[in-house]
Write an enzyme that holds these catalytic residues in place. Structure first.
Site, short mmCIF file in Angstrom:
data_model
loop_
_atom_site.label_atom_id
_atom_site.label_comp_id
_atom_site.label_asym_id
_atom_site.label_seq_id
_atom_site.Cartn_x
_atom_site.Cartn_y
_atom_site.Cartn_z
N ASP A 182 0.86 -1.17 0.00
CA ASP A 182 0.00 0.00 0.00
C ASP A 182 0.90 1.23 0.00
O ASP A 182 2.09 1.14 0.34
CB ASP A 182 -0.90 -0.03 1.24
CG ASP A 182 -1.72 1.23 1.38
OD1 ASP A 182 -2.44 1.58 0.43
OD2 ASP A 182 -1.63 1.88 2.44
N ASP A 235 -0.27 5.13 0.83
CA ASP A 235 -0.57 6.13 1.85
C ASP A 235 -0.70 5.49 3.23
O ASP A 235 -1.52 4.60 3.45
CB ASP A 235 -1.88 6.86 1.51
CG ASP A 235 -1.80 7.56 0.16
OD1 ASP A 235 -0.78 8.23 -0.08
OD2 ASP A 235 -2.74 7.44 -0.64
N GLU A 259 10.42 10.53 25.88
CA GLU A 259 10.98 10.42 27.22
C GLU A 259 12.41 9.88 27.15
O GLU A 259 12.63 8.67 27.15
CB GLU A 259 10.10 9.52 28.09
CG GLU A 259 8.69 10.09 28.30
CD GLU A 259 7.85 9.29 29.26
OE1 GLU A 259 8.43 8.72 30.20
OE2 GLU A 259 6.63 9.22 29.06
#
Length: 398
Positions: A17, A19, A312
């Site tokens: 695929d 997108d 983080e």
């Protein structure tokens, strides 16, 4: 015990695929729709974006019109919005691991196709902005070239036909539920790389679910493995960000015993959308102290079930005092693993320390240690600034 049988080659062709699988189209969608909605007295809601993932342009347009109560027909809306999208095709970035995967398939002579719910002209426009991509694909199929788009199997069956491939020996890689359904309906093997966060449970019909293309292991399908992993780490194209250290959730020191140096995630929304969740590592420069080894999580921290994606970093050094407000710059140079949930706090802490050990050792390797001298980490820093750089700094290192 009998020796395990070697994996036979299950797959002869790969269908990708476009997108949300190879290209980070979501960023462009929000960049186009936000101002359009504002002009029409509406406000963009990112939580609704998942409703048109994997749909054809007409289907996606209908969803937007209904959700926001816009006074246009589908045809009117598309005639206004399509030129805006066309102006942005050249700005769509490849998702992490996309270039690596395409080149790997090509170098191993695996016929590969693109099959998308976009129109063929849109596919060609998007691909043309990425050097070499068009030549890598044996076939390209758009929704306007078949009778029905995904979730119907037509697009994938047409791609297999153009490559003279047996559908049962084709591997589909998809980010959306319609795409996964279409691949399975075509009788193909399907790997899901969900583009919508926290919804992996809905992809149970896929043969395999992975966090990102960085986590793809072709050898599971009898295909040649990637050869670029180094001692449990994957070198990536470096990216650079910086900002003032802020107080986070208070979990690092109090709950985990690991003091993290949190950055303001709202300053990095575009960057966070470009990079997949997971555990990374690299170098951290503190404006008043020096440069240190660093391991970092990006994502929702499933054990704590965050509602927002966060960054983080954990600086692998023992500091005698906090450094809130001090400017921190990061050079992210490698990837360790996908984000994961854990059955207990103890197992989470154990894995975090293991990630730290992996990063600590890897950063001594020539592949990574060279970035310790990045000018970006060492230049005098402006308080309260943030940035995302990669190309300029890499050039300075050469």
């Amino acid at each position: 015990m009998a020796a395990p049988k070697p994996i036979t080659r299950l797959i002869s062709h790969v269908i990708l695929d476009l997108d949300g699988t190879l290209l980070n189209t979501d960023c462009v969608v929000s960049q186009v729709l936000k101002p359009f909605l504002v002009k029409n007295g509406k406000k963009w809601d990112s939580k609704k974006a998942h409703k048109f993932v994997g749909k054809t342009p007409s289907e996606a347009a209908a969803v937007v019109l209904e959700d926001y109560g816009l006074p246009y027909s589908t045809e009117e809306f598309l005639s206004m919005i399509n030129p805006m999208f066309s102006e942005q095709w050249g700005n769509i970035k490849a998702l992490p691991g996309a270039n690596r995967l395409i080149k790997h398939l090509k170098s191993n002579r695996l016929p590969t196709a693109v099959a998308s719910n976009s129109s063929r002209s849109n596919i060609d426009s998007k691909i043309s902005c990425h050097q070499g991509w068009k030549e890598y694909f044996s076939a390209i199929v758009g929704a306007d070239e078949v009778e029905k788009g995904k979730p119907f199997p037509d697009i994938f069956l047409e791609a297999a036909k153009r490559m003279n491939a047996d559908p049962s020996k084709c591997l589909v890689i998809e980010d959306s539920l319609p795409g996964v359904s279409a691949g399975k309906a075509a009788g193909m093997h399907v790997i899901a790389v969900p583009s919508v966060p926290k919804e992996t449970d809905e992809f149970s019909s896929a043969d395999e679910i992975i966090n990102s293309l960085l986590d793809l292991r072709p050898e599971k399908w009898g295909l040649p493995p990637f050869s670029d992993w180094i001692e449990g780490t994957l070198p990536i194209e470096p990216w650079f960000i910086g900002g003032p250290v802020i107080k986070g959730f208070g979990r690092g020191s109090k709950v985990l015993g690991i003091p993290t140096a949190n950055l303001p995630a709202e300053n990095f929304s575009d960057i966070l959308s470009e990079h997949t969740s997971g555990v990374y590592f690299g170098w951290a420069g503190l404006s008043k102290r020096g440069v240190y080894k660093m391991v970092m999580s990006i994502g929702w921290n499933p054990y704590f079930d965050n509602t927002e994606k966060t960054i983080e970093p954990w600086l692998l050094h023992g500091f005698d005092e906090d450094f809130y407000g001090e400017e921190l710059r990061l050079a992210i140079v490698g990837y360790i693993r996908p984000e994961a949930n854990f059955p207990s706090l103890e197992s989470l802490i154990e894995r975090i320390h293991e990630d730290g050990r992996i990063a600590e050792n890897a950063l001594d390797l020539p592949e990574y240690v060279k970035y310790k001298d990045s000018p970006y980490l060492r230049n005098p820093l402006q308080q309260g600034t943030n940035s995302n750089r990669n190309v300029a700094d890499q050039e300075e290192l050469k």
